[in-house]
Each structure stands twice: as C-alpha cells, then as structure tokens.
Write an enzyme that holds these catalytic residues in place. Structure first.
Site, PDB file in Angstrom:
ATOM      1  CB  CYS A   1      -1.838 -22.490   8.608  1.00  8.61           C
ATOM      2  SG  CYS A   1      -3.220 -22.907   7.551  1.00  8.61           S
TER       3      CYS A   1
ATOM      4  CB  CYS B   1      -1.865 -27.000   1.065  1.00  2.51           C
ATOM      5  SG  CYS B   1      -1.098 -27.338   2.661  1.00  2.51           S
TER       6      CYS B   1
END
Ligand code: PYC
Length: 333
Positions: free
Chosen positions: A91, A254
């Site tokens: 992530c 992101c």
C-alpha cells in the site's frame, strides 16, 4: 474500565487517506517472511484487523499498518497492511504514512535532510526516503516494487454496462484501468455511489473470467481496484476515482495505483523512464511519480516506480477490547 487487549496506535493521513499505524499490542505474527505473516494473519488473526478497521473504532474507508520486526536483515521494520478490504500485499499511501510516523515519533534514527527507511512488506522490500527538516517529515518518496502491465486492451462483459475495454496492470496490487466515460458516468463526486457500483461490477466480472495472479507470488491475486480515469487525463497528469472492494474510494492518489498507471503508460510507449507524472485523487490531492528503471517480473517487462507524497500525524490512541463489548470484531454498515 476493563479491557482484554490494548492496541497502541499513531494515526496519520496521507494526502487525505488515513493510515492507522499500530505500534504495539499485536505481538510478532508467525512467519518466516512478511508474505507468510500476511497469510497467517489472514487465516488466524483477521479479527484483529476488523476490530481496528471496522466501526466503531474505524469506518468504511479505514486503512492502517501493523509494525513488525523485519524478517530480512536488510530491512528496518516489517509492515503488514490492513484495510477494511483485507490485507493488501502493498500500500503506497500506507507506506508514506508509516514512514512519516516512524520519523516523527523517533522510531527510526532520523537523519537530515534525508532519512532512509527500508521496509519489509508482503510484496517485497520497499525503500522510503523521507525529506526531513527540523525533525519534520516534509515528504516521502517510496521506491515501490517492480510494476508491470499485465494486459492492454482487454475486454470484459459487465452486467448493466455491456462490453468494456480496460488495461490491467500491477503496482503492488492489480488494477483495472479504464476511462470513466466508458461506464457512462461523469467524474463528479455527486455520482460516487454509481461510480462505486460500476467499479465493483467491473472487478467482479474480471475476476469471474479468471483472477490475475502474480507470477512470482500466488498469494497476490485478484483484481480489487478499478481506476476510473477522468476526462482529459494524460501521460503527464491524470485524475482518477479509485473504486476499491468491498465499496470505498481511495482518498489519496493511491501509491500502488499510481505505480500501475505508470507501468501501463510505459507499456503503451507514453511514459519514458525519468519523466515526472502527477496523479490526482478523487478529492484533488496529488502524488508525483517517476519511473527510474526497467526491470523484469517473471515473463513481464516491468518498471521501478518512485512515488512522492506527504503524510501528517493526526493523533495517538489506545484501542481497547472490553470483554463485554457486543462487537468484538467490529462491524460494517
Ligand atoms: O496507496 O497503494 C495505495 C492504496 C491502496 C489502497 C488504498 N491506497
């Protein structure tokens, strides 16, 4: 007060997206690598994730990371990513949050102007270079895992939307990338539920046709992220809405999605090595990306992405589990 467990947390956000960094209370997760620890955690400790991410301690778009001792000698810390959706292999916004927390709480030796932190993640080694001035982490650049386009110009029949064309790319997670016009929706937060529903329908249809699987790690599989590109997005500056299973948007641009998008653009011949790329989130925050090298992952030509963004600490907390709590694993509405 009674509590069966106490979890220590430093909460942060990266360009709008939360990272709850769990600094204590979980213990060392069994496993010889972070990938094995992720598998063990998903099989035996998932209630810890739901307790910390779901309501009432978290919310429907909560995200975090559990700090661990590293499993490899070249890393400073091990990281397990936890989200409402499960345990991601990697992530990007979470890594920027973790690096910011490690520097600003003194959990690593802080060196100015750049503190280098090597993180042992389930997807591989990720290096964070933190720009530090007067003890403040001003920005974080991560060198992400090698990223690659899996397939360009794929088609999939999606109930309610007909046949759609998309590109599939990997940047630490698998991403379907397609223009938002192709599902007949405007790039407008007023349409967020319709955009989410479309994203979930796209990922379900793709996975039904055969889940993508990482060529070197079969534990990394499935398309759970759909990157809807806004009109006017280019190979220098893209805007997107990132729909994520089971039904939330990334508030940040992101990191793994930016890596996948850059790999896709590179595979299309639109983004060379060493060119800056700006990726803008649904709430208007940005990461700056740059491909720094070519690489290979199995049979795929890959690229090594750098992603730069900023994180901010928002508080510290101790989360309890009262033995009388009727929701010991949290809940989602
Ligand atoms: O920044 O890589 C990322 C990410 C994945 C899911 C939410 N954020």
């Amino acid at each position: 007060m009674r509590t069966r467990r106490i979890f220590h947390a430093v909460d942060s956000h990266t360009e709008g997206m939360p990272t709850r960094v769990i600094t204590g209370g979980v213990g060392v997760i069994p496993g010889a690598t972070m990938a094995e620890r992720r598998e063990h955690f998903m099989a035996h400790l998932d209630h810890v994730r739901t307790l910390l991410m779901y309501e009432p301690r978290g919310h429907a778009a909560m995200s975090g990371a559990i700090l661990q001792p590293p499993t490899r000698p070249d890393a400073d810390w091990g990281v397990l990513y936890i989200e409402v959706s499960g345990c991601l292999p990697m992530c990007g916004h979470g890594t920027i949050g973790v690096a910011t927390v490690l520097v600003e709480t003194g959990m690593v030796e802080v060196v100015e102007p750049v503190t280098t932190i090597r993180l042992d993640t389930p997807a591989g080694l990720v290096t964070a270079s933190v720009a530090v001035r007067d003890g403040v982490a001003e920005s974080v650049t991560i060198e992400n895992v090698p990223s690659f386009a899996v397939a360009l110009d794929q088609t999939v029949k999606v109930p309610g939307f007909g046949e759609l064309t998309y590109d599939l790319a990997y940047g630490g997670n698998f991403y379907a990338i397609l223009p938002i016009e192709s599902v007949g929706l405007p790039f407008d937060r007023a349409y967020k539920q319709q955009i989410l529903d479309a994203g979930l329908a796209v990922m379900e249809a793709i996975n039904e046709g055969g889940e993508p699987v990482h060529p070197l790690d079969p534990g990394i599989r499935g398309c759970h992220h759909v990157q809807f590109l806004a009109p006017g997005s280019t190979a220098r500056h893209s805007r997107h809405a990132m729909a994520i299973h089971p039904g939330w948007f990334d508030r940040s641009p992101c990191g793994t999605g930016t890596s996948a998008r850059m790999a896709q653009l590179h595979a299309r011949g639109d983004l060379p090595i060493d060119a800056d790329f700006t990726n803008e989130s649904f709430i208007g925050t940005t990461f700056t990306g740059r491909l720094v090298a070519e690489a290979a992952v199995g049979d795929h030509q890959a690229v090594v992405p750098h992603i730069t963004g900023r994180g901010w600490l928002t508080g510290t907390a101790q989360y309890f589990l009262d033995p009388r709590d009727p929701f010991p694993e949290g809940f989602l509405l």
